[in-house]
Structures are given as C-alpha cells and as structure tokens.
Design a protein around this motif. Structure first.
Motif, mmCIF file in Angstrom:
data_model
loop_
_atom_site.group_PDB
_atom_site.id
_atom_site.type_symbol
_atom_site.label_atom_id
_atom_site.label_comp_id
_atom_site.label_asym_id
_atom_site.label_seq_id
_atom_site.Cartn_x
_atom_site.Cartn_y
_atom_site.Cartn_z
ATOM 1 N N VAL A 82 5.706 -3.232 -5.067
ATOM 2 C CA VAL A 82 5.504 -2.754 -6.261
ATOM 3 C C VAL A 82 3.853 -2.883 -6.482
ATOM 4 C CG1 VAL A 82 5.735 -3.290 -8.798
ATOM 5 C CG2 VAL A 82 7.608 -3.490 -7.093
ATOM 6 N N GLU A 83 3.209 -3.683 -5.950
ATOM 7 C CA GLU A 83 1.859 -4.054 -6.429
ATOM 8 C C GLU A 83 1.066 -2.742 -5.536
ATOM 9 O OE1 GLU A 83 -1.798 -7.132 -6.190
ATOM 10 O OE2 GLU A 83 0.177 -7.520 -5.167
ATOM 11 N N ALA A 84 1.184 -2.814 -4.247
ATOM 12 C CA ALA A 84 0.662 -1.711 -3.642
ATOM 13 C C ALA A 84 0.836 -0.351 -3.893
ATOM 14 C CB ALA A 84 1.122 -1.861 -1.906
ATOM 15 N N PHE A 85 1.947 -0.015 -4.658
ATOM 16 C CA PHE A 85 2.106 1.458 -5.065
ATOM 17 C C PHE A 85 1.180 1.611 -6.262
ATOM 18 C CE2 PHE A 85 4.195 4.496 -7.656
ATOM 19 C CZ PHE A 85 4.761 5.513 -6.843
ATOM 20 N N GLY A 86 1.167 0.725 -7.032
ATOM 21 C CA GLY A 86 0.355 1.135 -8.207
ATOM 22 C C GLY A 86 -1.291 0.853 -8.106
ATOM 23 N N ARG A 87 -1.796 -0.138 -6.893
ATOM 24 C CA ARG A 87 -3.176 -0.116 -6.660
ATOM 25 C C ARG A 87 -3.711 0.881 -6.051
ATOM 26 N NH1 ARG A 87 -5.674 -4.466 -9.260
ATOM 27 N NH2 ARG A 87 -4.433 -6.181 -9.429
ATOM 28 N N VAL A 88 -2.977 1.845 -5.360
ATOM 29 C CA VAL A 88 -3.634 2.743 -4.669
ATOM 30 C C VAL A 88 -3.449 3.996 -5.151
ATOM 31 C CG1 VAL A 88 -3.607 1.709 -2.438
ATOM 32 C CG2 VAL A 88 -1.641 3.051 -3.163
ATOM 33 N N LEU A 89 -2.958 3.913 -6.485
ATOM 34 C CA LEU A 89 -3.223 5.308 -7.373
ATOM 35 C C LEU A 89 -4.351 5.671 -7.707
ATOM 36 C CD1 LEU A 89 0.252 4.836 -9.378
ATOM 37 C CD2 LEU A 89 -0.050 6.507 -8.041
ATOM 38 N N HIS A 90 -4.821 6.937 -8.133
ATOM 39 C CA HIS A 90 -5.916 7.226 -9.062
ATOM 40 C C HIS A 90 -6.097 6.213 -10.100
ATOM 41 C CE1 HIS A 90 -5.916 11.499 -7.031
ATOM 42 N NE2 HIS A 90 -6.547 10.678 -6.412
ATOM 43 N N HIS A 91 -7.322 5.588 -10.329
ATOM 44 C CA HIS A 91 -7.331 4.718 -11.424
ATOM 45 C C HIS A 91 -7.584 5.377 -12.646
ATOM 46 C CE1 HIS A 91 -11.666 6.121 -10.540
ATOM 47 N NE2 HIS A 91 -11.920 5.893 -11.815
ATOM 48 N N GLU A 92 -7.700 6.697 -12.911
ATOM 49 C CA GLU A 92 -7.704 7.329 -13.906
ATOM 50 C C GLU A 92 -6.279 8.167 -14.668
ATOM 51 O OE1 GLU A 92 -10.756 10.507 -13.980
ATOM 52 O OE2 GLU A 92 -12.229 9.028 -13.952
ATOM 53 N N TYR B 49 -1.292 -0.925 1.540
ATOM 54 C CA TYR B 49 -2.612 -1.040 0.680
ATOM 55 C C TYR B 49 -3.344 0.094 1.002
ATOM 56 C CZ TYR B 49 -0.853 -5.258 -2.000
ATOM 57 O OH TYR B 49 -0.227 -6.217 -2.493
ATOM 58 N N ARG B 50 -3.176 0.681 2.225
ATOM 59 C CA ARG B 50 -4.115 1.885 2.733
ATOM 60 C C ARG B 50 -3.485 2.989 2.484
ATOM 61 N NH1 ARG B 50 -4.538 -0.780 9.017
ATOM 62 N NH2 ARG B 50 -5.453 -2.825 8.308
ATOM 63 N N ILE B 51 -2.392 3.238 1.873
ATOM 64 C CA ILE B 51 -1.878 4.534 1.678
ATOM 65 C C ILE B 51 -2.396 5.087 0.312
ATOM 66 C CG2 ILE B 51 0.355 5.916 1.454
ATOM 67 C CD1 ILE B 51 1.776 3.397 2.738
ATOM 68 N N VAL B 52 -3.614 5.395 0.375
ATOM 69 C CA VAL B 52 -4.252 5.800 -0.921
ATOM 70 C C VAL B 52 -4.188 7.270 -1.475
ATOM 71 C CG1 VAL B 52 -6.878 5.788 -1.909
ATOM 72 C CG2 VAL B 52 -6.205 3.912 -0.411
ATOM 73 N N GLN B 53 -3.754 7.215 -2.774
ATOM 74 C CA GLN B 53 -3.559 8.795 -3.185
ATOM 75 C C GLN B 53 -5.018 9.322 -2.905
ATOM 76 O OE1 GLN B 53 -2.930 8.862 -7.292
ATOM 77 N NE2 GLN B 53 -1.972 11.216 -7.295
ATOM 78 N N GLY B 54 -4.712 10.739 -2.333
ATOM 79 C CA GLY B 54 -6.007 11.467 -2.043
ATOM 80 C C GLY B 54 -6.472 12.116 -3.310
ATOM 81 N N ALA B 55 -7.511 12.724 -3.404
ATOM 82 C CA ALA B 55 -8.220 13.236 -4.388
ATOM 83 C C ALA B 55 -7.659 14.180 -4.935
ATOM 84 C CB ALA B 55 -9.892 13.692 -4.071
#
Length: 226
Positions: free
Chosen positions: A162-172, A129-135
């Motif tokens: 599966v959940e972690a992959f989608g959660r840290v994507l850009h919300h837009e 969950y810490r692998i957040v997609q960069g700006a």
C-alpha cells in the motif's frame, strides 16, 4: 589403440538391445498406461534458457484438465512432463539414472536444481518502491505495471504494498494526495480509489478529443448579425 590417437573422435556408443525399456521413472510409474484421450499439454517447450519455476507452474495448470486420479495421476504428471522439454532439457531427462524418479515431486526438485541458473532474479518487497510512475504515464498504465511487478514479489506484506503504491505516484496527482491524506489499510481499497481515478482520467482524455463547440456568447453574436 584408436582412443590414444589425438584428434580422433571416440567411437559412437551402440544402443543396448533392451534400451527401449530404460526409464528414469520407477516401475510403478513407467508401466502405468496413459488415460484414453490423453493429449500432450499445449505450451512452450522448455530448452533450459527460461525460468524453470515458471515452466513447472504453467505445466501444473495445464495438467489440471487431465481426468485421472491416484497413481494414474502421478504417472501422467511424470510422463507428460517429458513432452514439454526440448534440446538440453530433454537430454537431461533422458540421461537420468534408470528408476531414479519415484514421484512428481522428485522430478520437479531435480529439474529446478538442474536449471537453477536460468531462474529469474527473485524480487523483494523493497523493489516495489522502484516502480516509479513515468512523466507521461497515465494512472491506468502505472496501475497495470505495478500490479504485474507485484505478482513477482514473494512474501510482501500489505502495508508495504500500500505504501509503495502511493509513494511512487506523481506528487502532484490527485490520487497521490488522496492516498497521503487518507491512508488505506488494504490494497483492495487502494485499487478502488485507483479505479475511480482512472475513470476520471479516461473521461478527461475523451473530452479533450472532442472538437470544441462554439460558446453561447459566440452563437448569440451570429444570430444578432443575421
């Protein structure tokens, strides 16, 4: 008397006449001749500063190419391991008591225990969950980074991945919206949707790099002037 004098180094130890026969391996391993054409595994030497578990894993993969069976294979695995060590790690192997290693498993256990302090910090499922997609990070770059980090996580169930992959994507992002509205139950399906999003993303970037063509109305105006 010299040993009692301060600042005088102890005398150098002399090798015993039969020290050439010293070996940390039992006779069943040390007397086995290496197969004809055996080549030392081509890999980075371990000096005690990198992850010992990674080194053992890479060594096992390299040694799969050795054509030997039975006790010969065991001897090759033990003897060949010495060629992948250097510095403190090699000195550690040489300093082991004679005939203290009887199997490759014994060698690996002693090795990993000796250099356990150099092991990489163990990753847990929550770290995904810490692998957040960069700006400014594309979906393709994020997908590659996520998969590389996922490999280092031990015992991670599919639902968490599966959940972690989608959660840290850009919300837009469209991929985030698609995965949220239509949850997937396997990471394979997630990767298929990500691949489709990456193709679209690459196509949009490719189109943006093409010089814009004159519009139809502008072209008609040029012909009318002529």
């Amino acid at each position: 008397m010299l040993s009692r004098v301060p600042e005088i180094p102890p005398p150098l130890e002399k090798a015993a006449p039969d020290s050439y026969a010293d070996s940390p391996f039992v006779d069943a391993i040390s007397i086995v001749a290496m197969p004809k054409g055996f080549a030392n595994p081509n890999m980075t030497l371990f000096d005690g500063t990198t992850d010992p578990f990674d080194h053992v894993s890479q060594y096992k993969q390299k040694m799969m190419a050795v054509t030997a069976v039975g006790h010969v294979k065991e001897a090759c695995m033990c003897k060949g391991f010495a060629f992948t060590l250097s510095g403190p790690a090699l000195r550690w192997l040489v300093s082991l008591p004679n005939r203290s290693i009887s199997t490759f498993a014994d060698l690996v256990n002693s090795f990993t225990q000796q250099f356990a302090s150099s092991r990489k910090p163990q990753r847990h499922a929550g770290d995904l969950y810490r692998i957040v997609q960069g700006a400014n990070e594309t979906i393709g770059e994020y997908n590659t980074r996520f998969n590389n980090e996922k490999v280092a996580v031990r015992k991670c169930d599919v639902s968490t991945t599966v959940e972690a992959f989608g959660r840290v994507l850009h919300h837009e992002s469209d991929l985030y919206k698609q995965l949220t509205m239509h949850p997937c139950h396997s990471f394979k399906v997630v990767q298929e949707k990500a691949a489709a999003a990456i193709r679209l993303e690459e196509d949009i970037l490719a189109r943006a790099s093409i010089p814009s063509m004159p519009s139809v109305s502008s072209t008609s105006a040029i012909f009318e002037v002529k």
